[in-house]
Design an enzyme around this catalytic site. Sequence first.
Site, PDB file in Angstrom:
ATOM      1  N   LYS A   1     -34.997 -35.183  -0.822  1.00 27.58           N
ATOM      2  CA  LYS A   1     -34.449 -37.003  -1.461  1.00 27.58           C
ATOM      3  C   LYS A   1     -35.954 -37.533  -0.963  1.00 27.58           C
ATOM      4  O   LYS A   1     -36.893 -37.026   0.128  1.00 27.58           O
ATOM      5  CB  LYS A   1     -33.443 -36.576  -1.590  1.00 27.58           C
ATOM      6  CG  LYS A   1     -32.355 -35.712  -2.220  1.00 27.58           C
ATOM      7  CD  LYS A   1     -30.867 -36.508  -2.244  1.00 27.58           C
ATOM      8  CE  LYS A   1     -30.546 -35.738  -2.576  1.00 27.58           C
ATOM      9  NZ  LYS A   1     -28.863 -36.549  -3.196  1.00 27.58           N
TER      10      LYS A   1
ATOM     11  N   ARG B   1     -26.045 -28.724  -0.476  1.00 28.52           N
ATOM     12  CA  ARG B   1     -26.444 -28.520  -1.480  1.00 28.52           C
ATOM     13  C   ARG B   1     -28.156 -28.960  -1.836  1.00 28.52           C
ATOM     14  O   ARG B   1     -28.439 -29.496  -1.136  1.00 28.52           O
ATOM     15  CB  ARG B   1     -26.136 -29.450  -2.392  1.00 28.52           C
ATOM     16  CG  ARG B   1     -26.478 -29.344  -3.888  1.00 28.52           C
ATOM     17  CD  ARG B   1     -25.879 -31.318  -5.085  1.00 28.52           C
ATOM     18  NE  ARG B   1     -26.348 -30.452  -6.299  1.00 28.52           N
ATOM     19  CZ  ARG B   1     -27.360 -30.768  -7.056  1.00 28.52           C
ATOM     20  NH1 ARG B   1     -28.205 -31.430  -5.997  1.00 28.52           N
ATOM     21  NH2 ARG B   1     -27.450 -31.028  -7.764  1.00 28.52           N
TER      22      ARG B   1
END
Length: 270
Positions: free
Chosen positions: A212, A247
């Site tokens: 991210k 995740r």
Amino acid sequence: MSFKNPLIMGVLNITPDSFFDGGQYFDTELAIASAKRMVANGADIIDVGGESTRPNAQPVSENDEISRVIPVIKALSTQINVPISIDTSEPQVMKLAVEAGASVINDVNALQAEGALKIAALLKVDVCLMHRQGSTKTMQIDPTYDDVIEDIKRFFDQRIKACERAGISKDKIILDPGFGFGKTLEHNLEILRRFDEFKSFNLRLLAGLSRKSMIGAVLNNREAEGRIIGSVIGAIMAVQNGANIVRVHDILETKDALLMLKVTNGEKIG
């Protein structure tokens, strides 16, 4: 899925525009082959999504989402031996995905869409409730909190109670504080540092920070392709602070890091 060992959730985005792997698996056969590789590399769960949730992503019709994910889930349900998660906020997609073989609903909207709570209760599968401030289009426009952890905890408390009223038992709920969803870099780092405070709910916790922009920002605005080491370290920090599920995009690297963490903590291999 239990509290005992941290689980690796592999990300399978069947989209043309996801921030890291958009377009890579935008084909049923490619997606199936990728999921099989993830399992071979150590994935404990495969998270299948048909709509990008990155900031400013274009919305996808329910029919398009269904046509992307359902054939993949149907095929995988007979070809892999780990749980399949459906990453969606749409009740009809949830229903069809579970009928096709999914056993987890992973909802960035925390079952707030009309009909989502009712469907999830009827399906009787695990549900992951993620915190997000604002919508996909607005969430990164000056997000603010009084105290990011306490504000997220209040949101979780409200959604847990809503789930229980709808007939979803508490032991079916997983919580995800939503790294990058309506948070600044400082908010994201605060969540990672104080992740263990979410353990007060005595529920399974999921951390999703793989590749991210928060990783890129720390690494001098590095693009997603160069964020693997930062992502793996972030996953390890999350596990050390109480995450039960991470995740990730990089399965094998995360698996290796978790094994090293395990043995250095004095646990036996195996």
